[in-house]
Design an enzyme around this catalytic site. Structure first.
Site, PDB file in Angstrom:
ATOM      1  CB  SER A 198      -0.875   0.003   1.251  1.00 13.25           C
ATOM      2  OG  SER A 198      -1.500   1.258   1.448  1.00 13.25           O
ATOM      3  CE1 TYR A 214      -4.118  -1.833   4.852  1.00 11.55           C
ATOM      4  CE2 TYR A 214      -3.322   0.417   4.591  1.00 11.55           C
ATOM      5  CZ  TYR A 214      -3.759  -0.778   4.040  1.00 11.55           C
ATOM      6  OH  TYR A 214      -3.822  -0.907   2.673  1.00 11.55           O
TER       7      TYR A 214
END
Length: 268
Positions: free
Chosen positions: A142, A155
């Site tokens: 990501s 995350y």
């Protein structure tokens, strides 16, 4: 690695980017073993690929279950006869809260799915890949894996772990027949919030939602990178811009992201 005629395993294939990756792979002549927690979602993916037939194998599985993941290669090979690639796409986000307000159980869940799930899948299939004429591992990180996002810190940590894990694999396997690619998507319009079991009480910024890349387009970018055996793939202008900015001015980029998050999540 050329996709046509190959057998590719895709995690999170029941929805979002995993579904779009599976459909695009099938349309380009590949066979797909789709992995997801929900069998009915996988059946929906198969139905959308009207001519998939036996070229799509739906496997209901929790990728955090190490023992069951270890059995996957035999299952895929018994159905297709071989396996050539793996796209570790499945992932979840955390609740939009600060580290101080997260429970250990929530932190463990995010790390188990995003990092350990990727690790288990890779470890399970790597021995098979080393025996193939050509193989490819694609791990979805990501832009949160290279630049911090407030209230998505765990995350981001899990995706940073995926980044370094994948880059280490690339270094270890560079003289083998196994290609390795790490992918850093920016904002992509998927249902990751719902799939993470979260209920976002406040709506995110409408303009930000409109600027998010459609999942089918993101899938195209990822598969193009896979076919070109790229080391690193950035998906979206936002990922490319933030990568550039963070390399030049890390502190400034971090403050910039904080301000953007405040606009999209007003009660931060």
């Amino acid at each position: 690695m050329k996709i046509e005629g190959k057998v590719i395993v895709v995690t999170g294939a029941g929805s979002g980017m995993g579904r779009e990756l599976s459909l695009l792979l099938l349309s380009r002549g590949a066979s797909v073993a789709g992995i997801d927690l929900k069998l009915d979602s996988l059946e929906e993916t198969k139905a959308l690929a009207s001519e998939a037939g036996s070229k799509f194998l739906a496997v209901e599985l929790n990728i955090t279950d190490k023992e069951k993941v270890a059995q996957l290669p035999v299952m895929v090979k018994s159905h297709f006869g071989a396996v050539d690639g793996l796209i570790n796409n499945a992932g979840i986000i955390q609740p939009f809260v600060a580290v101080n307000d997260l429970t250990d159980d929530l932190v463990k869940r995010v790390m188990d799915v995003n990092f350990y799930g990727t690790y288990y899948m890779t470890k399970a299939f790597l021995p098979e890949f080393l025996n193939r004429p050509e193989a490819h591992i694609v791990n979805i990180s990501s832009m949160g894996g290279f630049i911090p996002f407030p209230k998505q810190t765990i995350y981001g940590a899990s995706k940073a772990a995926v980044k370094i894990f994948t880059e280490g694999l690339y270094a270890e396997l560079r003289n083998t027949n196994v290609n390795v690619t790490v992918v850093h998507p920016g904002a992509v319009n998927t249902n990751i919030t719902q799939n993470s079991g979260l209920k976002l009480e406040r709506p995110t910024n409408d303009k930000a939602n409109k600027l998010a890349m459609p999942a089918p387009k993101a899938a195209e970018v990822i598969l193009k990178g896979m076919e070109r055996n790229k080391y690193r793939v950035k998906v979206g202008k936002d990922a490319a811009l933030l990568d550039f900015l963070y390399r030049l001015y890390p502190a400034f980029a971090t403050r910039f992201i904080g301000k953007m998050m405040e606009k999209n999540l007003p009660d931060m």
